[in-house]
Design a protein around this motif. Structure first.
Motif, PDB file in Angstrom:
ATOM      1  N   ASP A 155      -0.916  -3.526   6.881  1.00 32.29           N
ATOM      2  CA  ASP A 155      -0.897  -2.429   7.851  1.00 32.29           C
ATOM      3  C   ASP A 155      -1.850  -1.175   7.364  1.00 32.29           C
ATOM      4  N   SER A 156      -2.427  -1.279   6.304  1.00 32.17           N
ATOM      5  CA  SER A 156      -3.339  -0.269   5.641  1.00 32.17           C
ATOM      6  C   SER A 156      -4.213   0.367   6.420  1.00 32.17           C
ATOM      7  N   THR A 157      -4.894  -0.591   6.967  1.00 32.47           N
ATOM      8  CA  THR A 157      -5.987   0.093   7.793  1.00 32.47           C
ATOM      9  C   THR A 157      -5.457   0.790   9.128  1.00 32.47           C
ATOM     10  N   LEU A 215      -4.420   5.341  12.393  1.00 33.49           N
ATOM     11  CA  LEU A 215      -3.301   6.314  13.136  1.00 33.49           C
ATOM     12  C   LEU A 215      -3.286   7.832  12.893  1.00 33.49           C
ATOM     13  N   LEU A 216      -3.146   7.808  11.414  1.00 32.70           N
ATOM     14  CA  LEU A 216      -3.027   9.129  10.820  1.00 32.70           C
ATOM     15  C   LEU A 216      -4.241  10.006  10.990  1.00 32.70           C
ATOM     16  N   ILE A 262      -4.541   6.685   0.462  1.00 33.06           N
ATOM     17  CA  ILE A 262      -3.972   5.449   0.631  1.00 33.06           C
ATOM     18  C   ILE A 262      -4.398   4.661  -0.667  1.00 33.06           C
ATOM     19  N   ASP A 263      -3.514   4.071  -1.267  1.00 33.61           N
ATOM     20  CA  ASP A 263      -3.692   3.156  -2.637  1.00 33.61           C
ATOM     21  C   ASP A 263      -3.117   2.161  -2.359  1.00 33.61           C
ATOM     22  N   ASN A 264      -4.135   0.875  -2.136  1.00 30.48           N
ATOM     23  CA  ASN A 264      -4.085  -0.251  -1.853  1.00 30.48           C
ATOM     24  C   ASN A 264      -3.762  -1.393  -2.795  1.00 30.48           C
ATOM     25  N   SER A 287       0.981  -1.363   0.106  1.00 34.13           N
ATOM     26  CA  SER A 287       0.170  -0.141   0.283  1.00 34.13           C
ATOM     27  C   SER A 287       0.988   1.091   0.013  1.00 34.13           C
ATOM     28  N   MET A 288       0.238   2.117  -0.546  1.00 35.17           N
ATOM     29  CA  MET A 288       1.143   3.320  -0.769  1.00 35.17           C
ATOM     30  C   MET A 288       0.319   4.896  -0.014  1.00 35.17           C
TER      31      MET A 288
END
Ligand code: ASP
Ligand code: MG
Length: 474
Positions: A381-383, A388-389, A404-406, A331-332
């Motif tokens: 870790d994406s979710t 967090l952010l 977020i690009d998954n 993910s980015m």
């Protein structure tokens, strides 16, 4: 070959080398091949499948279920079947081994009861899972003795000291070196043909608690022991595996792959980082620190010329690029600030937030404009990162846009050649561009041993094959 008492090969045998009668015969075959010319130190994993069973046992014990007996029975049976298959009942080593096994199984049962009574804890987990290596080491040593070798063993909590990061402890090399000199060295030199077996995977904290080095940790144990012996012997490590060594692309993705025969620690570290999980990730660091050469070899093909040698030197030849690596599922995250917010202090806030929450950052990409930061994280870790952010006081504020690009993948070319070959980046751009693969971001690792492109996941396979053809296929 001339016999050299000053050289030692540390041999790591993993679970796949400890399965049945054939595999134990193969260990003898290997030892016989090398023993004429060098001393051997053996580092042993748990027998195949046992560590997983021990983890299951620990977890079940934590849930206060009382039905762990079956699992313990299974663990006992897996061992006793192997003992029966490899050591003759009439040999003295047989009874000794069975008794040792029974004593340890009893201890495990008691530990299970203890876990049900007290709260589970990381140090007890480590203690429980270390039994796999403790038993397999005793077993291998007795097996060797019963086959006419003069074999001895030592458990690694006596000689490897770690910090107390249970489950993934880090070795304390100086402390370990002192103990290795004091306790292991005399065993090694006590007799000309003495074989010493050491349990892999675990050590001990300074206050004598068993600590494990993370899954696959026996590789690291071998590296630590070679490091600690480096001033006493000329050391080399052979990691016996069920693969021939490092391949130059992921065989699940690339149409063509071939074996890398020579690679430097630094390049091998890059490969490991991008997902070639051949060795424990810290192994190469320890090998590099001790300047210990090593080999990854196929366990069933000890005479084969197909293996990977890992050395200090970067071999400069025409192969600019050693490998094409890829991580398919990534993910980015892009963090964009509106106009005026300076991002200088932001980066450190961002990376400490992620670091404090155990988020592994796979790449960071600089962009020319100063008001956005792009970085890659593991898909899983994406979710968590999004949460967090968006919930942080700082980043949750309205002037940050979080995207977020998954659906991205990473492809990287790896090799020391990138350091001194101009035009490598250009070639990546043109070869991907010519094949209509859009590059979403680029990143160059600080090591300058890799050049990374971020692309849509749909294009991952294609990109690997395109880069393989561009850089590797002659
Ligand atoms: N037995 C441990 C594991 O399975 C350590 C090792 O095999 O290296 O992770
Ligand atoms: Mg294992």
């Amino acid at each position: 070959m001339e016999s050299s008492k000053n050289s030692i090969i540390v041999m790591k045998f993993g679970g796949s080398c400890l399965q049945n009668r054939e595999s134990y015969l193969q260990i003898i075959n290997i030892i016989n091949k090398y023993m004429k010319s060098t001393r051997i130190l053996i580092v042993v994993s748990a027998i195949q499948g046992i560590t997983n069973k021990l983890i299951e046992f620990y977890e079940k014990s934590c849930t206060e279920e009382n039905n762990c007996d079956e699992l313990i029975e299974e663990i006992y049976n897996m061992h006793i079947q192997l003992v029966d298959a490899i050591i003759d009942k009439n040999q003295s080593g047989y009874n000794e081994t069975v008794e040792f096994l029974q004593t340890n199984i009893e201890e495990l049962k008691q530990l299970g009861r203890l876990i049900r009574l007290i709260r589970p804890s990381a140090d007890i987990y480590d203690l429980v899972v270390s039994y796999g290596e403790k038993i397999s080491t005793f077993l291998l040593s007795k097996y060797l003795t019963s086959n006419g070798f003069n074999s001895n063993y030592i458990f690694s909590d006596k000689i490897i000291i770690t910090n107390d990061n249970f489950g993934r402890a880090l070795p304390l090399l100086e402390e370990t070196e002192i103990l290795v000199k004091e306790k292991l060295y005399p065993l090694i030199i006590s007799d000309n043909n003495n074989l010493v077996c050491v349990s892999g995977y675990y050590g001990s904290t300074k206050d004598n608690k068993i600590s494990t080095l993370g899954r696959g940790g026996t590789d690291l144990s071998a590296a630590i022991l070679a490091y600690a012996l480096r001033n006493l012997f000329q050391c080399k490590i052979i990691y016996w595996k069920d693969v021939k060594g490092f391949l130059n692309a992921d065989p699940r993705i690339a149409e063509k792959t071939s074996l890398i025969r020579n690679i430097s620690y630094k390049e091998a570290k890059e490969l490991a980082f991008f997902g070639a999980k051949i060795l424990h990730p810290l192994c190469l660091d320890v090998n590099e620190k001790g300047k210990i050469p090593s080999e990854v070899r196929h366990f069933t093909e000890p005479d084969s010329e197909d293996y990977t040698a890992i050395t200090k030197e970067i071999v400069k030849n025409n192969d600019v690029i050693k490998a094409i690596s890829s991580i398919e599922k990534l993910s980015m995250v892009t963090l964009e600030s509106d106009t005026m917010v300076p991002l200088s202090g932001t980066a450190s806030k961002l990376f400490s937030l992620l670091g404090d929450n155990n988020i592994n950052i796979v790449f960071i990409s600089q962009s020319s404009s100063e008001n956005n930061i792009t970085f890659g994280i593991e898909y899983e870790d994406s979710t968590k990162v999004s949460f967090l952010l968006r919930n942080s006081d700082f980043f949750g504020e309205k002037w940050f846009k979080i995207k977020i690009d998954n659906d991205i993948s990473l492809v990287a070319i790896i090799g020391s050649g990138i350091l001194y070959t101009p035009g490598v980046a250009g070639k990546v751009f043109t070869s991907l561009g010519d094949n209509e693969i859009n590059i979403k971001a680029i990143a160059q690792g600080s090591s300058e041993l890799n050049f990374t492109a971020i692309i849509d996941r749909d294009n991952c396979k294609k990109a690997v094959n395109v880069l393989y053809d561009a850089f590797i296929t002659k």
